[in-house]
Design a protein around this motif. Structure first.
Motif, PDB file in Angstrom:
ATOM      1  N   MET A 118       0.742  -1.344   0.142  1.00  0.00           N
ATOM      2  CA  MET A 118       0.038  -0.218  -0.163  1.00  0.00           C
ATOM      3  C   MET A 118       0.843   1.015  -0.102  1.00  0.00           C
ATOM      4  O   MET A 118       2.088   1.470   0.173  1.00  0.00           O
ATOM      5  N   GLY A 119       0.707   2.553  -0.427  1.00  0.00           N
ATOM      6  CA  GLY A 119       0.619   3.951  -0.462  1.00  0.00           C
ATOM      7  C   GLY A 119       0.598   5.062   0.346  1.00  0.00           C
ATOM      8  O   GLY A 119      -1.056   4.638   0.573  1.00  0.00           O
ATOM      9  N   ARG A 120       0.930   5.498   1.138  1.00  0.00           N
ATOM     10  CA  ARG A 120       0.312   6.783   1.777  1.00  0.00           C
ATOM     11  C   ARG A 120      -0.388   7.633   0.603  1.00  0.00           C
ATOM     12  O   ARG A 120       1.086   8.440   0.022  1.00  0.00           O
ATOM     13  N   ARG A 121      -1.689   8.493   0.906  1.00  0.00           N
ATOM     14  CA  ARG A 121      -0.678   9.826   0.079  1.00  0.00           C
ATOM     15  C   ARG A 121      -2.401  10.815   1.489  1.00  0.00           C
ATOM     16  O   ARG A 121      -3.556  11.400   1.338  1.00  0.00           O
ATOM     17  N   PRO A 122      -1.283  11.374   2.308  1.00  0.00           N
ATOM     18  CA  PRO A 122      -1.834  12.138   3.513  1.00  0.00           C
ATOM     19  C   PRO A 122      -2.393  14.013   2.308  1.00  0.00           C
ATOM     20  O   PRO A 122      -1.348  14.368   1.687  1.00  0.00           O
ATOM     21  N   PHE A 123      -3.214  14.411   2.698  1.00  0.00           N
ATOM     22  CA  PHE A 123      -3.616  15.817   2.530  1.00  0.00           C
ATOM     23  C   PHE A 123      -2.693  16.869   3.294  1.00  0.00           C
ATOM     24  O   PHE A 123      -2.237  18.226   2.675  1.00  0.00           O
ATOM     25  N   SER A 124      -1.754  16.240   3.882  1.00  0.00           N
ATOM     26  CA  SER A 124      -1.323  16.960   5.246  1.00  0.00           C
ATOM     27  C   SER A 124       0.831  17.664   4.144  1.00  0.00           C
ATOM     28  O   SER A 124       0.932  18.299   4.782  1.00  0.00           O
ATOM     29  N   ALA A 132      -3.938  13.982  -3.186  1.00  0.00           N
ATOM     30  CA  ALA A 132      -5.307  13.888  -2.559  1.00  0.00           C
ATOM     31  C   ALA A 132      -6.376  13.855  -2.931  1.00  0.00           C
ATOM     32  O   ALA A 132      -7.531  13.840  -2.358  1.00  0.00           O
ATOM     33  N   ALA A 133      -6.269  15.659  -3.528  1.00  0.00           N
ATOM     34  CA  ALA A 133      -7.595  16.503  -3.882  1.00  0.00           C
ATOM     35  C   ALA A 133      -8.073  16.125  -4.895  1.00  0.00           C
ATOM     36  O   ALA A 133      -9.487  15.903  -4.747  1.00  0.00           O
ATOM     37  N   ILE A 134      -7.389  15.611  -5.265  1.00  0.00           N
ATOM     38  CA  ILE A 134      -8.383  14.821  -7.362  1.00  0.00           C
ATOM     39  C   ILE A 134      -8.975  13.347  -6.445  1.00  0.00           C
ATOM     40  O   ILE A 134      -9.924  13.216  -6.780  1.00  0.00           O
ATOM     41  N   THR A 135      -8.217  12.654  -6.138  1.00  0.00           N
ATOM     42  CA  THR A 135      -9.083  11.907  -5.845  1.00  0.00           C
ATOM     43  C   THR A 135     -10.324  11.188  -4.609  1.00  0.00           C
ATOM     44  O   THR A 135     -11.086  11.070  -4.961  1.00  0.00           O
ATOM     45  N   ALA A 136     -10.484  12.532  -3.550  1.00  0.00           N
ATOM     46  CA  ALA A 136     -11.702  12.959  -3.124  1.00  0.00           C
ATOM     47  C   ALA A 136     -12.432  13.887  -3.839  1.00  0.00           C
ATOM     48  O   ALA A 136     -13.819  13.017  -4.293  1.00  0.00           O
ATOM     49  N   ARG A 137     -11.516  14.145  -5.270  1.00  0.00           N
ATOM     50  CA  ARG A 137     -12.889  15.339  -6.214  1.00  0.00           C
ATOM     51  C   ARG A 137     -13.441  13.702  -6.780  1.00  0.00           C
ATOM     52  O   ARG A 137     -15.025  13.680  -7.219  1.00  0.00           O
ATOM     53  N   ILE A 138     -12.498  12.977  -7.460  1.00  0.00           N
ATOM     54  CA  ILE A 138     -13.422  11.831  -8.349  1.00  0.00           C
ATOM     55  C   ILE A 138     -13.858  10.682  -7.348  1.00  0.00           C
ATOM     56  O   ILE A 138     -14.973  10.246  -8.196  1.00  0.00           O
ATOM     57  N   LEU A 139     -13.667  10.477  -6.597  1.00  0.00           N
ATOM     58  CA  LEU A 139     -14.942   9.502  -4.986  1.00  0.00           C
ATOM     59  C   LEU A 139     -16.379  10.083  -4.976  1.00  0.00           C
ATOM     60  O   LEU A 139     -17.205   9.525  -5.565  1.00  0.00           O
ATOM     61  N   SER A 140     -15.984  11.687  -5.301  1.00  0.00           N
ATOM     62  CA  SER A 140     -17.384  12.321  -5.209  1.00  0.00           C
ATOM     63  C   SER A 140     -17.689  12.203  -6.658  1.00  0.00           C
ATOM     64  O   SER A 140     -18.942  12.491  -6.733  1.00  0.00           O
ATOM     65  N   LEU A 141     -17.785  12.224  -8.177  1.00  0.00           N
ATOM     66  CA  LEU A 141     -17.915  12.449  -8.973  1.00  0.00           C
ATOM     67  C   LEU A 141     -18.315  10.970  -9.084  1.00  0.00           C
ATOM     68  O   LEU A 141     -19.906  10.626  -9.376  1.00  0.00           O
ATOM     69  N   VAL A 142     -17.902   9.630  -8.946  1.00  0.00           N
ATOM     70  CA  VAL A 142     -18.362   8.602  -9.419  1.00  0.00           C
ATOM     71  C   VAL A 142     -19.605   8.768  -8.194  1.00  0.00           C
ATOM     72  O   VAL A 142     -20.034   7.544  -8.953  1.00  0.00           O
ATOM     73  N   HIS A 143     -19.274   9.480  -6.786  1.00  0.00           N
ATOM     74  CA  HIS A 143     -21.123   8.673  -6.188  1.00  0.00           C
ATOM     75  C   HIS A 143     -21.908   9.306  -6.735  1.00  0.00           C
ATOM     76  O   HIS A 143     -23.016   8.971  -7.245  1.00  0.00           O
ATOM     77  N   GLN A 144     -21.738  10.770  -7.385  1.00  0.00           N
ATOM     78  CA  GLN A 144     -23.328  11.279  -8.349  1.00  0.00           C
ATOM     79  C   GLN A 144     -22.897   9.854  -9.393  1.00  0.00           C
ATOM     80  O   GLN A 144     -24.689   9.485  -9.529  1.00  0.00           O
ATOM     81  N   LEU A 145     -22.651   9.753  -9.921  1.00  0.00           N
ATOM     82  CA  LEU A 145     -23.016   9.109 -11.398  1.00  0.00           C
ATOM     83  C   LEU A 145     -23.411   7.836 -10.786  1.00  0.00           C
ATOM     84  O   LEU A 145     -24.335   6.973 -11.209  1.00  0.00           O
ATOM     85  N   CYS A 146     -23.295   6.585  -9.726  1.00  0.00           N
ATOM     86  CA  CYS A 146     -23.186   5.777  -8.739  1.00  0.00           C
ATOM     87  C   CYS A 146     -24.985   6.224  -8.932  1.00  0.00           C
ATOM     88  O   CYS A 146     -26.480   5.922  -9.121  1.00  0.00           O
ATOM     89  N   SER A 171      -6.674  12.669 -14.270  1.00  0.00           N
ATOM     90  CA  SER A 171      -7.504  12.137 -13.586  1.00  0.00           C
ATOM     91  C   SER A 171      -7.839  10.262 -13.941  1.00  0.00           C
ATOM     92  O   SER A 171      -8.533   9.505 -12.873  1.00  0.00           O
ATOM     93  N   ASP A 172      -7.136   9.731 -15.201  1.00  0.00           N
ATOM     94  CA  ASP A 172      -7.432   8.654 -15.712  1.00  0.00           C
ATOM     95  C   ASP A 172      -6.268   7.492 -14.624  1.00  0.00           C
ATOM     96  O   ASP A 172      -7.005   6.803 -14.093  1.00  0.00           O
ATOM     97  N   THR A 173      -5.686   7.959 -14.231  1.00  0.00           N
ATOM     98  CA  THR A 173      -4.229   7.155 -13.483  1.00  0.00           C
ATOM     99  C   THR A 173      -5.293   7.303 -11.717  1.00  0.00           C
ATOM    100  O   THR A 173      -4.822   6.237 -10.918  1.00  0.00           O
ATOM    101  N   ILE A 174      -5.987   8.175 -11.572  1.00  0.00           N
ATOM    102  CA  ILE A 174      -6.547   8.626 -10.262  1.00  0.00           C
ATOM    103  C   ILE A 174      -7.782   6.993 -10.416  1.00  0.00           C
ATOM    104  O   ILE A 174      -8.650   6.826  -9.815  1.00  0.00           O
ATOM    105  N   LEU A 175      -8.349   7.564 -11.507  1.00  0.00           N
ATOM    106  CA  LEU A 175      -9.094   6.360 -11.714  1.00  0.00           C
ATOM    107  C   LEU A 175      -9.057   4.652 -11.454  1.00  0.00           C
ATOM    108  O   LEU A 175      -9.888   4.319 -11.154  1.00  0.00           O
ATOM    109  N   ASP A 176      -8.314   4.729 -11.903  1.00  0.00           N
ATOM    110  CA  ASP A 176      -6.864   2.776 -11.726  1.00  0.00           C
ATOM    111  C   ASP A 176      -6.894   3.024 -10.183  1.00  0.00           C
ATOM    112  O   ASP A 176      -7.401   1.569  -9.872  1.00  0.00           O
ATOM    113  N   ASP A 177      -6.607   4.111  -9.484  1.00  0.00           N
ATOM    114  CA  ASP A 177      -5.976   4.201  -8.415  1.00  0.00           C
ATOM    115  C   ASP A 177      -7.731   3.610  -7.064  1.00  0.00           C
ATOM    116  O   ASP A 177      -7.546   2.740  -6.420  1.00  0.00           O
TER     117      ASP A 177
END
Length: 416
Positions: A118-124, A132-146, A171-177
């Motif tokens: 595993m790898g850590r991705r801290p916002f701090s 970390a910001a992009i990860t949170a943003r895409i999580l939000s977008l995927v949640h809307q799609l679902c 954004s493509d890389t974060i999707l795979d993550d």
């Protein structure tokens, strides 16, 4: 061998030597393919999975999840983030590492898998706060799609926040993550790639309620749907699937209606395979239980493209169980074909130093070593430092591929 000998006969001489595979010879041409098809249909249904193997370490593998399950995973993730923020610890994402050192080839499965580092991705952290910001943003977008039960393309997703993402590759890389992190296939995220692959030939299927007949799609073929979940009810009388690297070869085969004479389904991803084409091919092979024969360029990159279909890619090793078709046969163009079919010197290209290095590196790969018939072919390519594209066959005539080369290869059962 001298250039004069290797240059091969003139076009007229080749025409005199050709075997004319007329319709009454089709059964003879396809006899060995029919044997291979029979063997595949007699294979046992049960296949090994990672959980069946006593591996010395854990691994990361994903499964298809419905929209509700994906939303549950996202909400659980964000609740954990909220708790750590309220405790004054900030937040971070723990994301499976997709580096090469965290991947392995499993001979028993004949594919690449992802281990559990595993790898850590801290916002701090200044190094990872943007990711970390992009990860949170895409999580939000995927949640809307679902929630809305809709699908968008990766390009659509990128344009929702261009200033944050900056480049679509990010954004493509974060999707795979996120697929790894949530334990679901990328298609479960409701984000698909644009249409790229095409199919033509002896195949019908239902796409979102519509009946598709791939023999009635002209020379352009039917675009492979980006959402494979909406494809069902495969029906075919084909004896094999012909997987083609290049769009130009696909068009030649489609225009000559090769599938009418030699019952087959023809697929191409027009180069490097996309996820939809890989999913479609695996689903097709699984349902129809017929062999897949590959036609790629005779160079290291043709083999690398073939390896993605067969063993998986490094980027998506976490989803290799859903994306790979391990038992594809390499039909051509093989290095040994260049002399066997008298490909002229002017149609053979010298390998660059980079080509040679790539070829030598591939010889060290376990997946190459696991295909013993491939090793001498690759060694021959490196020793002669020659490569050739599928289009080199056109030196004998534009229809040489469909009228001579492929029928002769099929009749001889010349694949490995």
């Amino acid at each position: 061998m001298s250039a004069q000998k290797r240059a091969g006969p003139s076009t007229a001489a080749v025409s005199r030597k050709r075997v004319n595979y007329t319709p009454q010879d089709v059964n003879e041409v396809l006899a060995k393919v029919a044997e291979l098809t029979k063997d595949i249909k007699n294979e046992p249904e049960v296949a090994l999975t990672l959980s069946d193997l006593a591996l010395p370490h854990a691994y990361c593998e994903v499964v298809d999840k419905d929209a509700n399950a994906v939303m549950d995973e996202i909400e659980a993730t964000m609740l954990r983030m909220a708790n750590t923020i309220m405790q004054g610890q900030g937040f971070e994402f723990n994301v499976p590492s997709r580096t090469k050192t965290n991947q392995m080839y499993v001979p028993q499965l004949d594919r690449i898998v992802l281990k559990d580092a595993m790898g850590r991705r801290p916002f701090s952290s200044t190094q990872t706060c943007r990711k970390a910001a992009i990860t949170a943003r895409i999580l939000s977008l995927v949640h809307q799609l679902c929630i809305k039960r809709i699908h968008v393309t990766k390009r659509d997703l990128f344009y929702t926040d261009v200033k944050l993402f900056e480049d679509q590759s990010q954004s493509d890389t974060i999707l795979d993550d996120l697929s790894c992190m949530l334990g679901c296939t990328r298609s479960s995220l409701h984000v698909v790639a644009s249409e790229k692959g095409v199919v033509v030939g002896r195949l019908t299927f239902v796409e979102d309620g519509d009946l598709i007949n791939c023999s009635k799609m002209g020379v352009g073929g039917k675009a492979i749907p980006p959402n494979i979940d909406k494809v069902a009810d495969f029906q075919s009388d084909a004896l094999f699937i012909l997987l083609v690297e290049k769009d130009a070869a696909f068009m030649r085969l489609a225009e000559d209606r090769f599938y009418n004479t030699y019952p087959c389904i023809i697929i191409t991803a027009k180069g490097q395979p996309d996820v939809a084409t890989r999913l479609f091919l695996r689903k097709l092979r699984s349902h129809l239980k017929i062999p897949v024969l590959a036609l790629v360029d005779s160079d290291p990159y043709g083999l690398k493209i073939l390896s993605v279909y067969m063993k998986g890619s490094m980027n998506m090793s976490y989803d290799s169980s859903n994306l790979t078709t391990p038992d594809i046969k390499w039909l051509g163009v093989r290095p040994s074909d260049l002399d066997r079919f008298n490909i002229p010197d002017q149609c053979r290209l010298p390998m660059t130093d980079e080509d040679v290095r790539t070829g030598k590196k591939m010889l060290e790969e376990e997946w190459i070593q696991s295909n013993p018939e491939w090793v001498p072919e690759l060694e021959l390519m490196i020793r002669k430092k020659e490569k050739a594209e599928i289009q080199a066959l056109s030196s004998f005539g534009f229809q040489y591929l469909t009228e001579e080369y492929l029928p002769r290869k099929l009749a001889a059962g010349d694949w490995c």
